[in-house]
Design a protein around this motif. Sequence first.
Motif, mmCIF file in Angstrom:
data_model
loop_
_atom_site.group_PDB
_atom_site.id
_atom_site.type_symbol
_atom_site.label_atom_id
_atom_site.label_comp_id
_atom_site.label_asym_id
_atom_site.label_seq_id
_atom_site.Cartn_x
_atom_site.Cartn_y
_atom_site.Cartn_z
ATOM 1 N N LEU A 104 5.115 17.212 -20.925
ATOM 2 C CA LEU A 104 5.646 18.123 -21.916
ATOM 3 C C LEU A 104 4.722 18.937 -22.548
ATOM 4 N N TYR A 149 12.852 19.697 -29.831
ATOM 5 C CA TYR A 149 12.137 19.320 -30.820
ATOM 6 C C TYR A 149 12.481 19.450 -32.394
ATOM 7 N N ARG A 200 14.089 7.664 -21.207
ATOM 8 C CA ARG A 200 14.206 7.390 -19.672
ATOM 9 C C ARG A 200 13.279 7.800 -18.719
ATOM 10 N N PRO A 224 12.274 8.354 -30.072
ATOM 11 C CA PRO A 224 13.279 9.302 -30.718
ATOM 12 C C PRO A 224 14.124 10.158 -30.020
ATOM 13 N N SER A 225 14.155 9.938 -28.535
ATOM 14 C CA SER A 225 14.803 10.766 -27.663
ATOM 15 C C SER A 225 15.369 10.103 -26.370
ATOM 16 N N VAL A 247 3.938 12.453 -31.375
ATOM 17 C CA VAL A 247 5.127 11.742 -31.403
ATOM 18 C C VAL A 247 4.821 10.330 -31.391
ATOM 19 N N LYS A 297 6.068 23.479 -17.482
ATOM 20 C CA LYS A 297 7.327 22.962 -17.257
ATOM 21 C C LYS A 297 6.976 22.801 -15.798
ATOM 22 N N ILE A 334 9.922 14.783 -31.001
ATOM 23 C CA ILE A 334 10.879 15.209 -29.837
ATOM 24 C C ILE A 334 12.147 14.259 -30.368
ATOM 25 N N SER A 335 13.593 15.012 -30.042
ATOM 26 C CA SER A 335 14.574 14.449 -30.603
ATOM 27 C C SER A 335 15.779 14.982 -29.506
ATOM 28 N N ASP A 336 16.783 14.386 -29.733
ATOM 29 C CA ASP A 336 18.001 14.715 -28.720
ATOM 30 C C ASP A 336 18.752 15.844 -29.288
ATOM 31 N N ALA A 394 14.762 12.041 -13.921
ATOM 32 C CA ALA A 394 14.591 11.762 -15.253
ATOM 33 C C ALA A 394 13.279 12.834 -15.611
ATOM 34 N N LEU A 395 12.612 13.161 -14.818
ATOM 35 C CA LEU A 395 11.347 13.913 -15.168
ATOM 36 C C LEU A 395 12.012 15.481 -15.104
ATOM 37 N N ASP A 396 12.974 15.872 -14.282
ATOM 38 C CA ASP A 396 13.589 17.067 -14.417
ATOM 39 C C ASP A 396 14.487 17.388 -15.628
ATOM 40 N N LYS A 397 15.219 16.070 -15.960
ATOM 41 C CA LYS A 397 16.092 16.118 -16.973
ATOM 42 C C LYS A 397 15.166 16.097 -18.493
ATOM 43 N N LEU A 398 13.916 15.452 -18.432
ATOM 44 C CA LEU A 398 12.836 15.563 -19.629
ATOM 45 C C LEU A 398 12.537 17.007 -20.034
ATOM 46 N N VAL A 399 12.125 17.681 -18.811
ATOM 47 C CA VAL A 399 11.599 19.104 -18.986
ATOM 48 C C VAL A 399 12.747 20.016 -19.422
ATOM 49 N N ASP A 400 14.030 19.827 -18.832
ATOM 50 C CA ASP A 400 15.040 20.641 -19.153
ATOM 51 C C ASP A 400 15.691 20.446 -20.463
ATOM 52 N N GLU A 401 15.839 19.422 -20.853
ATOM 53 C CA GLU A 401 16.571 18.989 -21.979
ATOM 54 C C GLU A 401 15.965 18.640 -23.273
ATOM 55 N N VAL A 402 14.696 18.363 -23.106
ATOM 56 C CA VAL A 402 13.947 18.033 -24.511
ATOM 57 C C VAL A 402 14.003 18.901 -25.463
ATOM 58 N N VAL A 442 16.300 11.217 -23.474
ATOM 59 C CA VAL A 442 15.615 11.745 -22.278
ATOM 60 C C VAL A 442 14.046 11.347 -22.199
#
Lengths: 204, 204
Positions: free
Chosen positions: B34, A57, B10, B4-5, A89, B38, A64-66, A47-55, B7
């Motif tokens: 964040l 704005y 999670r 709002p997101s 946020v 990273k 923060i948004s998808d 989850a932390l890897d995904k957070l910094v990879d996929e976050v 990732v």
Amino acid sequence: MNYPSKVLERAVEEMANLPGIGKRTALRLVLHMLNRPKSQTVALAEALDKLVDEVKYCQKCHTISDHDVCEICINPLREQDLVCVVEDVRDVMAIENTGQFKGTYHVLGGKISPMEGVGPGQLNINSLINRAKNGEIREIIFALSSTMEGDTTVFYLYRQLKDYNIQFSTIARGLGVGDELEYADEATLVRSIQYRVPYSDQKF
Amino acid sequence: MNYPSKVLERAVEEMANLPGIGKRTALRLVLHMLNRPKSQTVALAEALDKLVDEVKYCQKCHTISDHDVCEICINPLREQDLVCVVEDVRDVMAIENTGQFKGTYHVLGGKISPMEGVGPGQLNINSLINRAKNGEIREIIFALSSTMEGDTTVFYLYRQLKDYNIQFSTIARGLGVGDELEYADEATLVRSIQYRVPYSDQKF
């Protein structure tokens, strides 16, 4: 501290890099991770890897948004020309949780703080000025904390934006709903009297 | 809370699974991740993955170790037949940090606690009995917390081990060094008087 194992030590050191988590707490958390199913800790790491990879704005309001533009900024039912300016946020989430605000946001990403070396250049200020220039904003509500830094930031933004045809306000300061007078701090009490609301204007 | 997101949500949920970390704290920590480089969060995720993948427990005393047998259990300068029985790795680290104990350890991995459903079967007790059976132990020091569960565990272990030729002791209870009498709790004060030490036996 002397650790009996290198992998343990590294995990503790990395956890202790987080704010408010000391070495002892980090050790307690890491030992807890060893006592629970391995899959849970693997899920945390993922989850932390995904957070910094996929976050992402939002390109408009910087929350923060998808997506490239957040759900609030593309929602036609929100008043797009009413903009609440907040620090981060968490403030957006706090106001959204009330379910009462029908405007949009602008996330600055911090406050102007010379003490911490944060100048206007590090904040999302230019994009706010651009929104104003393009005539996208009718009203701005400043919802920053009422500290030296918050007030400085509001003052700076006001000076940058005052020449556009925008109505400005700050959120009300006063006693919290349900607060008792005798426990209120002096500054809050003084403001609650200075900015008293005519009884006929009360909204119930 | 509405996030709002996905990732973000999670990551917050996984962090909030750790003991003593609520949703708000988890959100604060995740937003901090964040705002920092990273690489630091990638390093944290990697350290946690490595931890659960590579962690080993000493085959003899069950402490966390990088090897099959820990550095204390293979050290010929430590008294291998003097065994300090503790609850978990943190206790080993606390005693090791004093630099004064020259024996070895046995990590139970918890205390007997019917309330939490922890019976003797879930603890590293059989291996301790085997060490006793094999005549590897001359003296056992019980260093468990002085709670109902700690006392129950000591009593259970003593009954299992009393027929072997072993000398038993528990760590001393009393006022901490530097503590003031007037602030001590009653139970501690009573024990410190019951187990008073003849002045001629004082070790300075």
